[in-house]
Every structure is written in C-alpha cells, then in structure tokens.
Write a protein that holds these residues in place. Structure first.
Motif, PDB file in Angstrom:
ATOM      1  N   MET A 106      20.077  38.523 -36.370  1.00 44.54           N
ATOM      2  CA  MET A 106      18.900  37.649 -36.315  1.00 44.54           C
ATOM      3  C   MET A 106      17.664  38.369 -36.828  1.00 44.54           C
ATOM      4  O   MET A 106      16.561  37.884 -36.618  1.00 44.54           O
ATOM      5  CB  MET A 106      18.651  37.198 -34.868  1.00 44.54           C
ATOM      6  CG  MET A 106      19.821  36.496 -34.238  1.00 44.54           C
ATOM      7  SD  MET A 106      20.433  35.146 -35.234  1.00 44.54           S
ATOM      8  CE  MET A 106      19.120  33.974 -35.052  1.00 44.54           C
ATOM      9  N   ALA A 147      20.882  30.236 -30.104  1.00 43.19           N
ATOM     10  CA  ALA A 147      19.802  29.999 -29.145  1.00 43.19           C
ATOM     11  C   ALA A 147      19.310  28.563 -29.148  1.00 43.19           C
ATOM     12  O   ALA A 147      19.014  27.997 -28.099  1.00 43.19           O
ATOM     13  CB  ALA A 147      18.651  30.951 -29.435  1.00 43.19           C
ATOM     14  N   LEU A 183      21.569  34.857 -28.693  1.00 41.20           N
ATOM     15  CA  LEU A 183      20.612  35.008 -29.792  1.00 41.20           C
ATOM     16  C   LEU A 183      21.027  34.142 -30.985  1.00 41.20           C
ATOM     17  O   LEU A 183      20.218  33.469 -31.599  1.00 41.20           O
ATOM     18  CB  LEU A 183      20.531  36.473 -30.246  1.00 41.20           C
ATOM     19  CG  LEU A 183      19.820  37.445 -29.319  1.00 41.20           C
ATOM     20  CD1 LEU A 183      19.878  38.837 -29.903  1.00 41.20           C
ATOM     21  CD2 LEU A 183      18.383  37.053 -29.106  1.00 41.20           C
ATOM     22  N   ARG A 235      11.476  30.658 -28.796  1.00 41.09           N
ATOM     23  CA  ARG A 235      10.975  31.831 -29.509  1.00 41.09           C
ATOM     24  C   ARG A 235      11.866  33.014 -29.131  1.00 41.09           C
ATOM     25  O   ARG A 235      11.952  33.392 -27.965  1.00 41.09           O
ATOM     26  CB  ARG A 235       9.527  32.082 -29.089  1.00 41.09           C
ATOM     27  CG  ARG A 235       8.868  33.088 -30.008  1.00 41.09           C
ATOM     28  CD  ARG A 235       7.446  33.341 -29.657  1.00 41.09           C
ATOM     29  NE  ARG A 235       7.066  34.678 -30.091  1.00 41.09           N
ATOM     30  CZ  ARG A 235       5.941  35.275 -29.758  1.00 41.09           C
ATOM     31  NH1 ARG A 235       5.081  34.662 -28.962  1.00 41.09           N
ATOM     32  NH2 ARG A 235       5.674  36.478 -30.199  1.00 41.09           N
ATOM     33  N   LEU A 236      12.502  33.603 -30.134  1.00 40.65           N
ATOM     34  CA  LEU A 236      13.388  34.730 -29.859  1.00 40.65           C
ATOM     35  C   LEU A 236      12.569  35.994 -29.650  1.00 40.65           C
ATOM     36  O   LEU A 236      11.434  36.081 -30.116  1.00 40.65           O
ATOM     37  CB  LEU A 236      14.351  34.930 -31.037  1.00 40.65           C
ATOM     38  CG  LEU A 236      15.437  33.866 -31.178  1.00 40.65           C
ATOM     39  CD1 LEU A 236      16.308  34.184 -32.367  1.00 40.65           C
ATOM     40  CD2 LEU A 236      16.291  33.805 -29.925  1.00 40.65           C
TER      41      LEU A 236
END
Lengths: 190, 216
Positions: B157, B121, B118, B130-131
């Motif tokens: 995040m 990334a 994360l 896109r997280l």
C-alpha cells in the motif's frame, strides 16, 4: 484511486515517485520527508536464498586476551564458588577477579609464566576466596563429613600457603646474607 | 502553511532526537544482544558486530545511526499530522505498546492481524478510510517467528515502515530498520520511551508553530 501493489519491484519511494510523475496520485504526507532524509539502504525486496556450497562465516568471533585465563580457570575450578548476580550492572565475578589478579601479577613480572596460575590462586585465597578444584570435592567428602569438609580443605590450603611463605622468607634472608658477604669480600681483592 | 511544512526539512535534526538516547543507554538496555548463531538471518549480517560464544552481538554504532534516522522520520510524520500505527505481536509487551500509543495519541494493533486490514480496508472498514501514514514495528515477527504480514502489506500500500529488527528478522522491506534486541523488557521500554518522546515533541512543536503563525 491508483496504486502500485508490487512490493517486490523497487522500493516504496520509487513506486510513489513514478506514480506522481505520471500524475495519477496526489503527493502523500511522507514523500517530502523521505526525500529529505532517505534511509541508509533503499528498502528493495531481496530473495532470502540460503548459501550453497562451502559456507563462509562473515561474522567474526569475539575473543579477548583474557579468555585464555578464563578458559583455564573454568576447566580447573569449574563454575566458581559464587553464582553470578546479574542484577548489579558493575558486578565482578570470581573469574573476573581471578583474571584481574593474573594480569596484575603478570605486569609485576616477578613470577615465572608457568607458576602465575597457581600464584593467582594463592593470592585469591589470601584475600578470602576459596577455590575448589573440580573433581576433588568427591574425594574429600569420602574422607571427611559434612561441614568439616570446607574448613579442613581451607585449613590444608592455608597451611601449604603459610609454609611456602615461610620458605620464601628464609630464602630471601639467606640471599641477603650472601649478598652482604659478597659485598664485604669484593672490596678486598681490589 | 507551505513554509510551516518545508522549514523543518531544511534542518538536519529539527526535533533534536539525538539527545534522546546515547550509546550507553542502548548498552544498559541490552539492545546489543542478539539471538544464537543458528537463528541468524542472512540479511542481518552487515548489522552484526561479532559472535561471542555463539551469541550474536549487534553493532551499536550502526544502531545509533539507524535509530536517529527512524526517530527523525517519525517526528516529521507526527509534525505533519500523520497517522502512526504501532504493531507488535509479542504478548509480553502488548500492554506496553498499547499504553504507549494511547499516551502519544496514536494507534496500536497488537492482536491477530486479519488478512485484508490494509489491502482490503475500503470493504472491511467502509469507504473513505484513511490508512496509516507510518507503521512502527516494535517486533517484526509474529507468534510463529515468521515476518509479520503487515510488513508486506505496508509495502504493497506504499506506506513507509519503521521497525526494530532482531538478528532473526528480514530487514529488506522495512523502510527504516533499526537493528536491535526485541526480546528484553528493558530494550522494549527504551524503544517505547524514545518513540513516545519523539512523537510528543513533534506534536508540541506543531502546535507552537501554528500558534505563532496565527499571532502574526
């Protein structure tokens, strides 16, 4: 591409709200949903320090009234004759049946407190559940052999129960006779 | 488009998640069973009902409230076409979690968590990733009984999390914790079923509302 990675300060929501207010970030998907339905506790980081000094147990222990009966049952009769079958959700163990019978006899109130325990044992015996006292099994096995043990023990217990029932019947008959005699005698002096 | 997104927020239970479960279902699935007294985490004490012969029993009334909030939040995120990531590091249930995610049309990660998934990334996956918008922890501990790294990373995040916390877990950083058993297979199947139904319901409703809007 700004962000705030300080997870130990404030919650996710407070950090995002402040970044939005400054204007360095665009509104994320979850922001409105969180604002409309916040959790019961704001997810702020807390240091998991252990308690020092005398530790007070905050969580209360769970005990019921029937636990006294259960403790006595397990102390005298050990684990009980039948293993627990946990696959059935409405399963009643021998101990649970014992407790229910005990409560029934207690509510009826005809038996004294000290004898209630033995009376429940006998009542269960009458309905077909054999209860062996802990520690007597070895002694019985020394005297008898193999399959005879259970039958002979059951036979002895049934005999004692029968004798007691017969004695009680005789007592009751004598009491009724006496009360009949006293009733006949009482009208005479009046 | 604005109305489509703002209308569900005015109802207290737009997706009717309350009818998906009842207290009896939670009890039958053995959600109330916790670990032993020695394993208890300090911050789980408010969620514990009592201690029966050294085994912690979780308060199912509180679990009901927390579960309702968590399912509601998940459903809203799914309605807004958010990406949901299921995480569970228990080998026993990794297949169940992966198949649940596949049926929802969402994602799951039940293997070893590399450090920068994360937080790093853009370098590990390439730029323009896109997280996830929501991370659901079906077990918030990893294989060595420590809090999963993804909890801390999601907090870093600014990603909200929903997690099932057992009596030996730390519920601090999880946005919507759900106190409950994470060891019994019946309990895990119940959670998977509830999350799957909530997400599918939300997605169907979204499709319906878009169709109605187009017709107008």
């Amino acid at each position: 591409m700004a962000g705030n990675r300080m997870q130990k300060i404030g919650s996710v929501f407070s950090r995002t709200r402040n970044l939005l207010r400054v204007g360095v970030i665009e509104k994320p998907l979850w922001f409105d949903v969180y604002a409309a339905f916040p959790p019961l506790r704001e997810p702020v980081y807390r240091v998991p320090r252990p308690r020092y000094g005398k530790v007070k147990d905050v969580v209360p222990p769970i005990f019921y009234q029937e636990d006294e009966v259960r403790a006595r049952f397990y102390r005298i009769y050990g684990n009980g004759p039948r293993p627990f079958d946990l696959l059935q959700s409405n399963y009643k163990s021998t101990c649970q049946r014992f407790v229910e019978k005990f409560n029934e006899l207690k509510e009826e109130g005809k038996i004294e407190e000290e004898k209630l325990f033995e009376e429940t044992g006998k009542a269960l015996l009458a309905s077909g559940i054999i209860l062996q006292r802990r520690g007597t099994d070895k002694v019985a096995q020394q005297d008898h052999q193999g399959a005879e043990t259970r039958d002979s023990v059951l036979h002895q217990q049934l005999q004692t129960v029968l004798e007691e029932i017969q004695e009680k019947k005789k007592d009751r008959e004598e009491q009724t006779l006496e009360s009949a005699e006293t009733q006949k005698e009482n009208p005479v002096p009046s | 488009d604005d109305k489509l997104l703002s209308e569900p927020l005015s109802h207290p239970d737009f997706f009717n998640v309350k009818e998906l479960f009842s207290l009896k279902d939670l009890f039958d699935a053995r959600v109330h069973l916790g670990h032993k007294k020695g394993c208890r985490h300090r911050f789980m004490e408010p969620y514990i009902f009592g201690c029966r012969l050294d085994q912690d029993i979780i308060d199912l009334d509180q679990t009901m409230q927390h579960l309702q909030l968590a399912l509601n939040f998940t459903a809203h995120i799914a309605y807004r076409k958010g990406i949901i990531l299921f995480i569970s590091r228990r080998r026993q249930f990794c297949h169940l979690v992966e198949s649940t995610a596949r049926e929802c049309g969402e994602y799951a990660h039940t293997r070893y968590w590399q450090g920068g998934l994360l937080t790093n990334a853009h370098i590990q996956f390439g730029s323009g990733v896109r997280l996830p918008d929501l991370i659901i922890f079906l077990s918030s501990l990893n294989n060595v009984f420590e809090p999963h790294v993804a909890i801390r990373d999601a907090a870093k995040m600014n990603i909200p999390t929903v997690g099932v916390v057992d009596t030996n877990c730390n519920p601090c950083l999880i946005t919507y914790p759900v106190p409950g058993n994470d060891d019994s297979p019946t309990a895990m199947e119940l959670y998977c079923k509830l999350f799957r139904m909530a997400i599918i319901r939300a997605k169907d409703k979204r499709r319906q509302s878009e169709v109605f809007d187009e017709l107008r």
